[in-house]
Design a protein around this motif. Structure first.
Motif, PDB file in Angstrom:
ATOM      1  N   ASN A   9       0.826  -1.211   0.000  1.00 32.44           N
ATOM      2  CA  ASN A   9       0.000   0.000   0.000  1.00 32.44           C
ATOM      3  C   ASN A   9       0.859   1.259   0.000  1.00 32.44           C
ATOM      4  OD1 ASN A   9      -2.399  -1.435  -0.064  1.00 32.44           O
ATOM      5  ND2 ASN A   9      -2.691  -1.369   2.154  1.00 32.44           N
ATOM      6  N   ILE A  10       1.923   1.265   0.809  1.00 35.20           N
ATOM      7  CA  ILE A  10       2.800   2.435   0.868  1.00 35.20           C
ATOM      8  C   ILE A  10       3.553   2.594  -0.458  1.00 35.20           C
ATOM      9  CG2 ILE A  10       4.830   3.448   2.000  1.00 35.20           C
ATOM     10  CD1 ILE A  10       3.811   2.130   4.630  1.00 35.20           C
ATOM     11  N   GLU A  11       4.038   1.490  -1.028  1.00 34.89           N
ATOM     12  CA  GLU A  11       4.732   1.573  -2.321  1.00 34.89           C
ATOM     13  C   GLU A  11       3.801   2.122  -3.406  1.00 34.89           C
ATOM     14  OE1 GLU A  11       6.657  -2.126  -3.334  1.00 34.89           O
ATOM     15  OE2 GLU A  11       8.495  -1.483  -2.319  1.00 34.89           O
ATOM     16  N   ASN A  12       2.554   1.680  -3.402  1.00 33.84           N
ATOM     17  CA  ASN A  12       1.577   2.199  -4.371  1.00 33.84           C
ATOM     18  C   ASN A  12       1.361   3.694  -4.169  1.00 33.84           C
ATOM     19  OD1 ASN A  12       1.197  -0.266  -5.633  1.00 33.84           O
ATOM     20  ND2 ASN A  12      -0.575  -0.814  -4.390  1.00 33.84           N
ATOM     21  N   ARG A  13       1.308   4.118  -2.908  1.00 32.83           N
ATOM     22  CA  ARG A  13       1.129   5.542  -2.594  1.00 32.83           C
ATOM     23  C   ARG A  13       2.359   6.341  -3.047  1.00 32.83           C
ATOM     24  NH1 ARG A  13      -1.262   9.721  -2.916  1.00 32.83           N
ATOM     25  NH2 ARG A  13      -1.191  11.213  -1.233  1.00 32.83           N
ATOM     26  N   ILE A  14       3.547   5.776  -2.872  1.00 36.50           N
ATOM     27  CA  ILE A  14       4.777   6.434  -3.319  1.00 36.50           C
ATOM     28  C   ILE A  14       4.710   6.699  -4.816  1.00 36.50           C
ATOM     29  CG2 ILE A  14       7.265   6.070  -3.697  1.00 36.50           C
ATOM     30  CD1 ILE A  14       7.228   4.535  -0.945  1.00 36.50           C
ATOM     31  N   THR A  20       2.840  13.039  -9.276  1.00 36.78           N
ATOM     32  CA  THR A  20       2.386  14.430  -9.140  1.00 36.78           C
ATOM     33  C   THR A  20       3.543  15.408  -9.274  1.00 36.78           C
ATOM     34  OG1 THR A  20       2.654  14.612  -6.726  1.00 36.78           O
ATOM     35  CG2 THR A  20       0.564  13.685  -7.537  1.00 36.78           C
ATOM     36  N   VAL A  21       4.755  14.894  -9.525  1.00 40.58           N
ATOM     37  CA  VAL A  21       5.939  15.750  -9.659  1.00 40.58           C
ATOM     38  C   VAL A  21       6.290  15.868 -11.144  1.00 40.58           C
ATOM     39  CG1 VAL A  21       8.370  16.050  -9.056  1.00 40.58           C
ATOM     40  CG2 VAL A  21       6.801  15.004  -7.394  1.00 40.58           C
ATOM     41  N   TYR A  22       6.455  17.108 -11.581  1.00 42.51           N
ATOM     42  CA  TYR A  22       6.733  17.372 -12.994  1.00 42.51           C
ATOM     43  C   TYR A  22       8.024  18.160 -13.144  1.00 42.51           C
ATOM     44  CZ  TYR A  22       1.997  15.930 -14.186  1.00 42.51           C
ATOM     45  OH  TYR A  22       0.855  15.209 -14.364  1.00 42.51           O
ATOM     46  N   ASP A  23       8.733  17.878 -14.221  1.00 35.49           N
ATOM     47  CA  ASP A  23       9.810  18.751 -14.669  1.00 35.49           C
ATOM     48  C   ASP A  23       9.079  19.962 -15.248  1.00 35.49           C
ATOM     49  OD1 ASP A  23      11.588  20.098 -16.462  1.00 35.49           O
ATOM     50  OD2 ASP A  23      12.831  18.297 -16.573  1.00 35.49           O
ATOM     51  N   PRO A  24       9.391  21.179 -14.798  1.00 36.93           N
ATOM     52  CA  PRO A  24       8.642  22.355 -15.276  1.00 36.93           C
ATOM     53  C   PRO A  24       8.679  22.546 -16.790  1.00 36.93           C
ATOM     54  CG  PRO A  24      10.133  22.953 -13.481  1.00 36.93           C
ATOM     55  CD  PRO A  24      10.415  21.520 -13.824  1.00 36.93           C
ATOM     56  N   GLU A  25       9.646  21.935 -17.466  1.00 38.05           N
ATOM     57  CA  GLU A  25       9.768  22.124 -18.910  1.00 38.05           C
ATOM     58  C   GLU A  25       9.082  21.029 -19.724  1.00 38.05           C
ATOM     59  OE1 GLU A  25      13.954  22.467 -19.615  1.00 38.05           O
ATOM     60  OE2 GLU A  25      14.100  24.340 -18.500  1.00 38.05           O
ATOM     61  N   ILE A  26       8.579  19.982 -19.044  1.00 40.04           N
ATOM     62  CA  ILE A  26       8.000  18.842 -19.763  1.00 40.04           C
ATOM     63  C   ILE A  26       6.631  18.524 -19.152  1.00 40.04           C
ATOM     64  CG2 ILE A  26       8.338  16.421 -20.420  1.00 40.04           C
ATOM     65  CD1 ILE A  26      11.351  16.853 -19.919  1.00 40.04           C
ATOM     66  N   VAL A  78       6.011   6.514   5.782  1.00 40.59           N
ATOM     67  CA  VAL A  78       7.359   6.768   5.266  1.00 40.59           C
ATOM     68  C   VAL A  78       8.108   7.630   6.273  1.00 40.59           C
ATOM     69  CG1 VAL A  78       8.702   7.967   3.477  1.00 40.59           C
ATOM     70  CG2 VAL A  78       6.742   6.548   2.828  1.00 40.59           C
ATOM     71  N   ASN A  79       9.308   7.187   6.628  1.00 40.74           N
ATOM     72  CA  ASN A  79      10.153   7.932   7.562  1.00 40.74           C
ATOM     73  C   ASN A  79      11.437   8.355   6.863  1.00 40.74           C
ATOM     74  OD1 ASN A  79       8.367   7.217   9.720  1.00 40.74           O
ATOM     75  ND2 ASN A  79       9.343   5.211   9.770  1.00 40.74           N
ATOM     76  N   ASP A  80      11.769   9.618   6.964  1.00 44.62           N
ATOM     77  CA  ASP A  80      13.051  10.131   6.500  1.00 44.62           C
ATOM     78  C   ASP A  80      13.409   9.685   5.078  1.00 44.62           C
ATOM     79  OD1 ASP A  80      15.449  11.564   6.752  1.00 44.62           O
ATOM     80  OD2 ASP A  80      16.520   9.779   7.417  1.00 44.62           O
ATOM     81  N   PRO A  81      12.611  10.085   4.087  1.00 43.04           N
ATOM     82  CA  PRO A  81      12.933   9.687   2.709  1.00 43.04           C
ATOM     83  C   PRO A  81      14.246  10.310   2.231  1.00 43.04           C
ATOM     84  CG  PRO A  81      11.180  11.316   2.709  1.00 43.04           C
ATOM     85  CD  PRO A  81      11.441  10.960   4.145  1.00 43.04           C
ATOM     86  N   GLN A  82      15.064   9.505   1.611  1.00 42.40           N
ATOM     87  CA  GLN A  82      16.335   9.957   1.048  1.00 42.40           C
ATOM     88  C   GLN A  82      16.230   9.895  -0.476  1.00 42.40           C
ATOM     89  OE1 GLN A  82      19.009  11.024   3.063  1.00 42.40           O
ATOM     90  NE2 GLN A  82      17.372  10.863   4.587  1.00 42.40           N
TER      91      GLN A  82
END
Length: 107
Positions: A9-14, A20-26, A78-82
């Motif tokens: 479930n957490i991996e699916n959420r990740i 939802t993260v985009y490169d502003p140019e693409i 999720v704790n302390d994502p690197q």
């Protein structure tokens, strides 16, 4: 210690969050662009993500990496994502999902 169901479930959420993260140019998210090389969720909730950029000199690199880190921190469990920025292997448009290739006119 995460149960197998919690882990999944957490991996699916990740993955949902990375989309939802985009490169502003693409106009395609970083997950479908193939910029995420590794997602390693540990049993204690620790998380390591290896990602790259479409170009090593991407002017938005800091913004994108910070956006990923902040969004991953917001995921329950999720704790302390690197977030590790890597350039091997070098990104290639063949790493994009079919959806991304279609969106960008490569199909």
């Amino acid at each position: 210690m995460l149960t197998p169901e919690q882990h999944l479930n957490i991996e699916n959420r990740i993955v949902e969050v990375l989309k939802t993260v985009y490169d502003p140019e693409i106009p395609v998210d970083i997950y479908n662009l193939g910029l995420i090389y590794r997602i390693d969720l540990h049993d204690d909730g620790g998380l390591d993500v290896d990602m790259t950029l479409t170009a090593p000199n991407c002017p938005a690199a800091d913004f994108i990496v910070e956006d990923v880190r902040i969004k991953l921190e917001g995921i329950e469990g999720v704790n302390d994502p690197q977030v590790h920025l890597v350039f091997e292997p070098e990104w290639d448009k063949e790493m994009m999902s079919d959806e991304a290739k279609l969106e960008l006119g490569f199909m």
